[in-house]
Structure formats: C-alpha cells, structure tokens
Scaffold this motif. Structure first.
Motif, short mmCIF file in Angstrom:
data_model
loop_
_atom_site.label_atom_id
_atom_site.label_comp_id
_atom_site.label_asym_id
_atom_site.label_seq_id
_atom_site.Cartn_x
_atom_site.Cartn_y
_atom_site.Cartn_z
N ALA A 87 0.82 -1.22 0.00
CA ALA A 87 0.00 0.00 0.00
C ALA A 87 0.85 1.26 0.00
CB ALA A 87 -0.94 -0.01 1.20
N ASP A 88 2.06 1.18 0.57
CA ASP A 88 2.89 2.39 0.66
C ASP A 88 3.40 2.87 -0.70
OD1 ASP A 88 4.88 0.51 0.21
OD2 ASP A 88 5.90 0.86 2.12
N ILE A 89 3.21 2.10 -1.75
CA ILE A 89 3.55 2.56 -3.10
C ILE A 89 2.64 3.73 -3.48
CG2 ILE A 89 3.25 1.92 -5.54
CD1 ILE A 89 4.73 -0.61 -5.00
N THR A 97 1.91 14.13 -8.19
CA THR A 97 0.46 13.98 -8.25
C THR A 97 0.04 13.00 -7.16
OG1 THR A 97 0.49 14.34 -10.63
CG2 THR A 97 -1.46 13.26 -9.73
N ILE A 98 -1.04 13.33 -6.44
CA ILE A 98 -1.46 12.45 -5.35
C ILE A 98 -2.19 11.23 -5.88
CG2 ILE A 98 -1.68 14.36 -3.70
CD1 ILE A 98 -4.78 13.85 -3.96
N TYR A 99 -2.22 10.19 -5.07
CA TYR A 99 -3.05 9.02 -5.34
C TYR A 99 -4.37 9.25 -4.62
CZ TYR A 99 1.23 6.77 -6.95
OH TYR A 99 2.37 6.45 -7.63
N ILE A 103 -6.60 10.67 -0.06
CA ILE A 103 -7.58 11.64 0.45
C ILE A 103 -8.89 10.97 0.86
CG2 ILE A 103 -6.56 13.62 -0.72
CD1 ILE A 103 -8.82 13.36 -2.83
N LEU A 104 -8.91 9.65 0.91
CA LEU A 104 -10.10 8.94 1.38
C LEU A 104 -10.40 9.37 2.81
CD1 LEU A 104 -12.17 6.74 0.58
CD2 LEU A 104 -10.64 5.08 1.64
N ASN A 105 -11.65 9.65 3.09
CA ASN A 105 -12.14 10.13 4.40
C ASN A 105 -11.76 11.58 4.72
OD1 ASN A 105 -13.56 7.74 5.05
ND2 ASN A 105 -11.62 6.78 5.60
N GLN A 128 -12.86 11.96 -16.23
CA GLN A 128 -12.18 12.44 -15.02
C GLN A 128 -12.55 11.57 -13.83
OE1 GLN A 128 -13.91 16.04 -15.80
NE2 GLN A 128 -15.90 15.48 -15.01
N ASP A 129 -11.72 11.68 -12.80
CA ASP A 129 -12.02 11.00 -11.54
C ASP A 129 -13.12 11.77 -10.83
OD1 ASP A 129 -10.01 9.00 -11.74
OD2 ASP A 129 -8.50 10.48 -11.17
N LEU A 130 -13.94 11.03 -10.09
CA LEU A 130 -15.01 11.64 -9.32
C LEU A 130 -14.84 11.27 -7.85
CD1 LEU A 130 -17.97 10.59 -11.64
CD2 LEU A 130 -16.86 12.82 -11.57
#
Length: 173
Positions: A87-89, A97-99, A103-105, A128-130
C-alpha cells in the motif's frame, strides 16, 4: 505490511514464466517503484510473496518476471490469481500527483470553510475522476478536476473546492 489489490494474472506470457498482469485501474504509473508483490489464490485466499525480476508496460497492465516462476506451466498455474502490492507505493511525495486513496475520508469544504461532506469512495465518468462524497442530503459525485481544487490540506485532512453553483443540486436529482 498492508497490501492492496490492484489487478490479476490475466495470462502466462512467453515460455520463461512471465506473467501478463491486468491492472484494474487501466494505468500503472507506479510500476517503477514495484519491488515485491503477492499473488493470492481467489479460491483459497492463500498468498505467496514474490520479488520483481523485470517488468515492462503491456496493453492494460504489464509483463512481469519473478524468480519463483521459471516456465510457462508455472505461470499458467497462477492464471486468475489476484495481484496485490504494498500500500505504501500509493503515497506521493511533495510535488508529485497524489493518489486518490490518500484523500479517502478527507472532508470536502468550500472556500468559506463550510463542510460539504466526507470523501467515502471514488468513481470515474471516463473523462475524469469523481469523488464520492457523503453529504447531509446523501451521496454525490464531484468531479476531481484542477479547476475546482483550491487546496489539499493533509495536516487537517481536508480538500477545499470551489464548485460551480448548482453542481451539488444537480448531483442530487
């Protein structure tokens, strides 16, 4: 170490035990960072740790060679196995650029710092991402585009977004 499911073994590739890994997200910008992974049987949940010998992009994923698989028969034996990576990848460095999972939660706020809701999941409309945001009125999907993002604050776990008027009303129809 926490592992994340990112794909599956689509097929054996060649005669030397190489694997074609199909990546669920369709892109794998992180493959240069990949040093180890796990293959997990979907039937038994048993997993085996592997190291990367060589890796190269291919179709909707990549071709991967690990020292533990030496021939086509060994590679075919793991066809359909889940592909898990550390997961740390998925932790970006400053300036990268963030994964999305980073930013979950997080709380989504408007420029006046009023809370819109909490990011509970992610989606895509192809262009696009939502962000799937839980608001007081229910879940809404907000385009995660640069034009709307004012600030991502990791310290306070918030994303400040300047959304066009009516976008939240349209999403709730």
């Amino acid at each position: 170490m926490e592992m994340k499911l990112v794909g599956k073994v689509k097929d054996a590739h060649g005669l030397r035990g190489e694997l074609y890994i199909l990546v669920f997200a369709g892109e794998a910008s992180w493959i240069k960072k990949l040093k180890n992974f796990e293959l997990r049987s979907p039937r038994t949940e048993e997993s085996v740790a592997h190291t990367v010998e060589k890796i190269k992009p291919f179709k909707q994923g990549f071709i991967l060679k690990t020292p533990l698989l030496n021939d086509r028969n060994a590679a075919e034996a793991v066809k359909g196995f889940e592909f898990h990576i550390p997961a740390d990848i998925f932790v970006s460095k400053p300036g990268e650029t963030i994964y999305l999972n980073e930013i979950l939660n997080f709380v989504v706020k408007n420029p006046a710092q009023d809370t819109i809701g909490t990011i509970k999941a992610f989606s895509s409309n192809g262009a696009q991402d939502l962000l799937v945001v839980e608001t007081k009125k229910g879940k809404v999907e907000i385009p995660f585009v640069e034009a709307f993002i004012k600030k991502i604050d990791f310290k306070h776990q918030s994303v400040v977004m300047d959304l066009p008027e009516g976008i939240l009303d349209l999403e709730n129809l």
